[in-house]
Design an enzyme around this catalytic site. Structure first.
Site, PDB file in Angstrom:
ATOM      1  N   TRP A   1      98.810  -7.513 -18.815  1.00 55.22           N
ATOM      2  CA  TRP A   1      98.573  -7.129 -20.214  1.00 55.22           C
ATOM      3  C   TRP A   1      99.541  -7.956 -21.053  1.00 55.22           C
ATOM      4  CZ3 TRP A   1      95.120  -3.311 -21.895  1.00 55.22           C
ATOM      5  CH2 TRP A   1      95.151  -3.072 -23.271  1.00 55.22           C
TER       6      TRP A   1
ATOM      7  N   HIS B   1     101.426   8.093 -19.885  1.00 52.85           N
ATOM      8  CA  HIS B   1     101.287   6.709 -20.371  1.00 52.85           C
ATOM      9  C   HIS B   1     101.046   6.673 -21.876  1.00 52.85           C
ATOM     10  CE1 HIS B   1     100.014   2.600 -20.718  1.00 52.85           C
ATOM     11  NE2 HIS B   1      98.731   2.849 -20.729  1.00 52.85           N
TER      12      HIS B   1
HETATM   13 ZN   LIG Z   1      96.502   1.450 -17.697  1.00 53.94          ZN
END
Ligand SMILES: [Zn+2]
Length: 209
Positions: A9, A49
């Site tokens: 990412w 998260h």
């Molecule tokens: Zn993820």
């Protein structure tokens, strides 16, 4: 596959495996070390998260990640690749994709949009806002996708992550479904038991009896 140079990412810690002790250099054994953001490669997200009060990865019941699963193929919606408009995956697309297949507690969505793990996608399709409630109504506990997120890459509010959590649906991202046909399978993708983890890598497999 987890490999050096896998596209992380943007801004996240890339995966890196390195031999720290090398028999070729006189060590008794070869011993490698890994550094990585836990969202590299196929992984399970914990609610922590995206919600600081949410559960962490080691607290999620393992039965979430093992058992019957239904692969729904919506790749035809995006068959033109980058030139295609990445429209949302709607409930009607899922219903059409399900066709005569039986509904299981785990849905795996095949878009085939992200075909090169060494290049992070600029844009990805996402599910429509009413999909999480539709999944919940069908008793689905897990949504897996062949995409690095259930929200757009530039999303700051992560509405689909939150809606899926509210619907009791856990998330597995960055699956490789490229060689998998639609249908019903057995599925296993156990997250590594990382204490207080916001996510964890999984080894995902599908099989039939
Ligand atoms: Zn993820």
């Amino acid at each position: 596959m987890l490999a050096n140079d896998l596209a992380p990412w943007p801004g996240d810690t890339p995966f890196e495996f390195q031999l720290k002790w090398r028999m070729a250099e006189g060590a008794t054994v070869n011993v490698g070390a890994v550094t990585m953001g836990v969202h590299n490669g196929t992984h399970a997200d914990a609610i922590f998260h995206f919600d600081p009060s949410g559960g962490t990865i080691e607290s999620i019941p393992l039965e979430t990640y093992v058992g019957p699963a239904t692969v729904i193929d919506v790749a035809h919606l995006f068959a033109l690749g980058d030139a295609a408009e990445l429209r949302q995956v709607a409930v009607s697309d899922l219903e059409r994709g399900l066709a005569a297949m039986s509904v299981t507690p785990r849905f795996l969505l095949k878009t085939n949009v992200w075909r090169d793990s060494w290049k992070f996608p600029d844009r990805i399709p996402v599910i429509a806002p009413d999909v999480p409630r539709w999944l919940q109504a069908r008793g689905v506990k897990l949504l897996g996708l062949d995409l690095p997120s259930v929200d757009t890459i530039d999303s700051k509010t992560l509405p689909n992550h939150h809606a899926l959590a509210a619907a009791g649906v856990m998330i597995v991202e960055s699956l490789d479904l490229s060689a998998v046909d639609a249908g019903n399978y057995n599925f296993a993708a156990l997250p590594l038991k990382i204490a207080a983890g916001d996510a964890a890598p999984v080894r995902a497999i599908l099989w039939r009896e």
